[in-house]
Scaffold this active site. Structure first.
Site, PDB file in Angstrom:
ATOM      1  N   LYS A   1      32.581  45.796  41.743  1.00 23.22           N
ATOM      2  CA  LYS A   1      31.773  46.308  40.626  1.00 23.22           C
ATOM      3  C   LYS A   1      32.528  46.134  39.314  1.00 23.22           C
ATOM      4  CE  LYS A   1      31.421  50.278  38.529  1.00 23.22           C
ATOM      5  NZ  LYS A   1      31.127  49.943  37.122  1.00 23.22           N
TER       6      LYS A   1
ATOM      7  N   GLU B   1      45.142  51.976  40.508  1.00 22.13           N
ATOM      8  CA  GLU B   1      45.962  51.620  39.343  1.00 22.13           C
ATOM      9  C   GLU B   1      45.386  52.399  38.174  1.00 22.13           C
ATOM     10  OE1 GLU B   1      48.636  49.989  39.311  1.00 22.13           O
ATOM     11  OE2 GLU B   1      48.605  48.859  41.193  1.00 22.13           O
TER      12      GLU B   1
ATOM     13  N   CYS C   1      46.603  49.859  30.252  1.00 20.67           N
ATOM     14  CA  CYS C   1      47.110  51.065  30.917  1.00 20.67           C
ATOM     15  C   CYS C   1      48.630  51.165  30.807  1.00 20.67           C
ATOM     16  CB  CYS C   1      46.670  51.097  32.367  1.00 20.67           C
ATOM     17  SG  CYS C   1      47.023  49.581  33.252  1.00 20.67           S
TER      18      CYS C   1
ATOM     19  N   GLU D   1      46.613  59.756  27.383  1.00 16.79           N
ATOM     20  CA  GLU D   1      46.423  58.327  27.168  1.00 16.79           C
ATOM     21  C   GLU D   1      45.292  58.137  26.160  1.00 16.79           C
ATOM     22  OE1 GLU D   1      44.879  56.033  30.480  1.00 16.79           O
ATOM     23  OE2 GLU D   1      46.234  54.395  29.971  1.00 16.79           O
TER      24      GLU D   1
END
Lengths: 302, 480
Positions: free
Chosen positions: B186, B260, B294, B391
């Site tokens: 996806k 991840e 990331c 983040e």
């Protein structure tokens, strides 16, 4: 036996042992003051074991975290020496463990002796792994560019282990030795029904040059102690070996809160030589890149 | 956003004519493009102009089931193929990616908003390289260190993010296919196009039907895929919050999972670092891909004695960055991927100001349409500030200082995350000492944001489980 010695034995009242937890290198009773009855396989009373509380579990995490820096920073050679030392210490106290394992698991003396021998040999096996695992699972990576690039395994941190319920000693050793071989520290919850070999192992570990806090042994109700440990934000991984399917799922969900590494329960024949899965399950891979410079056709760039 | 002192550049746009985007796309299931069972569609827009690029079918639970069934049927034959044959398919795919690299780079820039120089020079070469690398493993798995004849897991359900759409696809699909698994992937709802173009590459490569299935959709599509009882392996790259939800979803199942997740990478600059290189590294660390990375070096830890010098250089360098049309070959900073992401960045930056950190951006004109955010620095940041902990996933750098290496290590490790870190110093022993103490999966010493298919990538702590890339990346797709 003569009648005379019989008489002497009757007069000689044996000394019972108060079994205690092993936390931070010390032997505390449970903070809660609670104990529970431990019986042999035929239901005969053996001892009162500490019934650990949530507070004991949290204390154990603090001890394990405190010990992590020193233990993970020790040389692999040093860790190997200490794991081997555990085997040496156990060898000398074999009779005690044979008796405890026979009582705990309802085994004959000879079968219990074989189990204890296997557990001692398992410490030796893992002692040899401490300084080899990095060579087997780490290595240099040939990246497409002028870089030196190296992957090395490192311990993941503080690990909670639910020791197998049936194999009270060989199973126990098989799940804690790989965790500490690679530099992690551990809180182990002993077999609920048969905790005495685990509590006695604490005494052996205390005299094996193992720094306090590297292994912490709790006894009591597995589900009760495991719950706060699975949810604990300062625990990095959990081995669910001693959990049934329902408890394992519950703990795995709690463990997701800080993304603990989880080892799910699986059928294991602890009498077989293990593979390296339980070593690698508690390792992280760290990859370091550094430019090497490059010698171009026209000269040097370093 | 060129400042007065910088050179003016004439526009140098890359041509759009190399890519032909259809007005609508279906789901790719069992080798065929097909509509969603419930007929749902969504639009994908270009973040730099808000132009609608195409309308894409949106997969629902029924489509997920169809795709998983197709992948299951394909698994039997695909896993039974000799590794050398699977390898050849992967080599074909790698070659076709190289041939269509310009087309894909332009497509990715249009759909994602990142500069063409990044898609052209970083994303696409790495995408091809990943297929080449894992192609070579397919017939050598006996030698990968997981025992003889390690077995594939089955059907892999893979959910990827929008920051590197095609690269993340390559990270997921290449090792899965090399090891004999089949996949249902996806792509993110804002960047579905390159995955659908990849479906066409699979067709050109003659890949057997059902081995790769592509299901565009939103989070609910991903959740349905993760939950599907016939999925054996879940691979996810994305936010830590979703990663935790997935970890709960797979609890008590036999599904193997790799995650991840987020990061808050520390880029540590010591007083003996070569300042110019360090500044470049700091810029690459946080402004590459608009900071939507990331492993971005989003926390700059600078030794106090060189703070002023470094910040002066950094600000001077930021003033020369060129923000604007991502298709312009001179553009350094493109558009933020979506309106939603832009508002997340904006809100976190406002929190930073409200909490007392000092905000700075170079003089910078933002285009009138599209989603844009100027490169931003925060000084006077403490470890307690939200912008030093959460983040941001945008072009926002928080600057903190330290005095001793121990303090640098303590601050760098003071994070729920453990994905990446950078070290800048001329002293080799310091690099090795600090690298060994940092709790992070990837550490760049005197460089930053480098990637390679042979090099394992992945995090400690809440940055996730498992590694992708390299020999380590195979483990996630093998029954070991």
């Amino acid at each position: 036996m003569s009648e005379k010695t019989d008489k002497t034995e009757q007069q000689r009242l044996s000394v019972f042992k108060t079994y205690k937890l092993y936390v931070g290198g010390k032997f505390p009773r449970s903070e809660s003051g609670r104990v529970y009855e431990v019986t042999d396989s035929k239901g005969k009373w053996l001892a009162n074991a500490p019934l650990s509380s949530r507070k004991d579990a949290r204390d154990a995490v603090v001890a394990a975290r405190k010990a992590f820096g020193g233990w993970s920073g020790a040389t692999a050679y040093n860790r190997g020496q200490i794991l081997y030392r555990v085997a040496e210490m156990l060898e000398g106290r074999k009779d005690q463990f044979v008796r405890e394992v026979a009582d705990a698991e309802g085994l004959s003396k000879s079968k219990a002796a074989a189990v204890v021998d296997a557990a001692i040999d398992r410490w030796v096996w893992y002692a040899g792994w401490t300084d080899k695992i990095a060579q087997v699972v780490g290595g240099g990576n040939p990246v497409a560019g002028p870089f030196f690039n190296l992957s090395t395994p490192e311990p993941t941190g503080v690990v909670t282990v639910l020791a197998p319920q049936e194999s009270s000693f060989l199973g126990l050793v098989s799940v804690i030795a790989p965790v500490i071989a690679t530099g992690n520290t551990v809180i182990v919850i002993a077999s609920e029904k048969s905790p005495l070999p685990a509590l006695s192992l604490g005494e052996v570990l205390a005299t094996s040059d193992l720094p306090g806090g590297v292994v912490n042994v709790l006894s009591g109700k597995t589900a009760e102690i495991a719950a706060p440990l699975a949810a604990h934000q300062d625990v990095n991984a959990i081995d669910l070996a001693g959990a049934d399917a329902v408890l394992a799922k519950e703990l795995e969900i709690a463990a997701a809160d800080n993304l603990k590494r989880v080892v799910r329960p699986q059928p294991v024949d602890y009498s077989q030589t293990p593979g390296i899965e339980r070593l690698t399950a508690f390792l992280e891979t760290k990859t370091v890149w550094h430019p090497t410079g490059a010698l171009g056709a026209s000269g040097s760039s370093y | 956003m060129a400042s007065a002192s910088a050179f003016e550049y004439a526009p140098a746009p890359e041509s759009r004519s190399v890519v032909d985007i259809a007005p609508s796309y279906g789901l790719f299931i069992d080798g065929e493009f097909t509509e969603a069972a419930d007929g749902k569609v969504f639009k994908t827009v270009s973040p730099s102009t808000e132009e609608v690029l195409s309308e894409v079918a949106q997969a629902g639970a029924e489509d997920v089931d169809r795709a998983v069934k197709a992948a299951r049927r394909a698994f039997e034959k695909w896993s039974a193929l000799p590794g050398s044959e699977r390898a050849k398919y992967l080599f074909r795919i790698a070659r076709i990616i190289q041939e269509r690299s310009r087309e894909l780079a332009v497509l990715e820039t249009l759909d994602n908003g990142k500069p063409i120089k990044e898609t052209r020079d970083a994303d696409l070469p790495l995408v091809a390289a990943h297929f080449f690398y894992y192609a070579g493993w397919a017939d050598k798995l006996d030698h990968a260190g997981f025992g003889a004849s390690p077995r594939p897991l089955g059907v892999a359900g893979q959910v990827i993010p929008w920051n590197f759409p095609l690269l993340m696809l390559a990270w997921k699909i290449a090792p899965a296919l090399a090891t004999g698994n089949t996949v249902v992937l996806k792509p993110a709802e804002t960047t579905p196009l390159s995955a659908l173009f990849f479906a066409d590459i699979c067709r050109q490569a003659g890949l057997p039907k059902g081995v790769v299935n592509i299901l565009p959709g939103y989070g609910d599509t991903g959740a349905a895929l993760v939950e599907h009882p016939d999925v054996n392996k879940v691979a996810f790259t994305g936010s830590t919050a979703v990663g935790k939800a997935i970890a709960r979803q797979v609890a008590g199942t036999d599904k193997k999972v790799t995650l991840e997740l987020g990061g808050k990478g520390a880029n540590i600059v010591f007083d003996d670092a070569p300042i110019d290189q360090a500044v470049e590294g700091v810029v690459t660390g946080i402004f590459f891909n608009q900071g939507q990375v990331c492993c971005a070096g989003s926390r700059l830890l600078v030794q106090e004695s060189i703070q002023d010098e470094l910040l002066d250089s950094l600000k001077r360098r930021l003033s020369t960055l060129r923000l604007g049309d991502p298709l312009d070959k001179n553009t350094d900073i493109g558009a933020i991927n979506s309106a939603e992401q832009l508002s997340r960045i904006t809100s976190l930056v406002e929190q930073g100001e409200a909490q007392g950190a000092e905000r700075w951006s170079p003089a910078c004109e933002l285009p009138s349409s599209g989603y844009w955010f100027a490169p931003t620095l925060f000084t006077n940041v403490t470890q307690a500030h939200t912008i030093a902990r959460d983040e941001i996933f945008g072009p926002v750098l928080s600057v903190l200082t330290f005095r001793t290496p121990d303090e640098a290590v303590a601050k760098a490790n003071n994070s729920q995350y453990g994905l990446s870190a950078g070290i800048w110093t001329e002293k080799g022993s310091r690099i090795l000492a600090v690298a060994s103490k940092l709790r992070a999966g990837v550490i760049w010493a005197n460089t930053f944001n480098k990637f390679d298919p042979t090099s394992p990538f992945g995090g400690y702590k809440e940055s996730g489980f498992g590694r992708e890339g390299g020999r380590h990346g195979l483990e996630a797709y093998l029954d070991v």
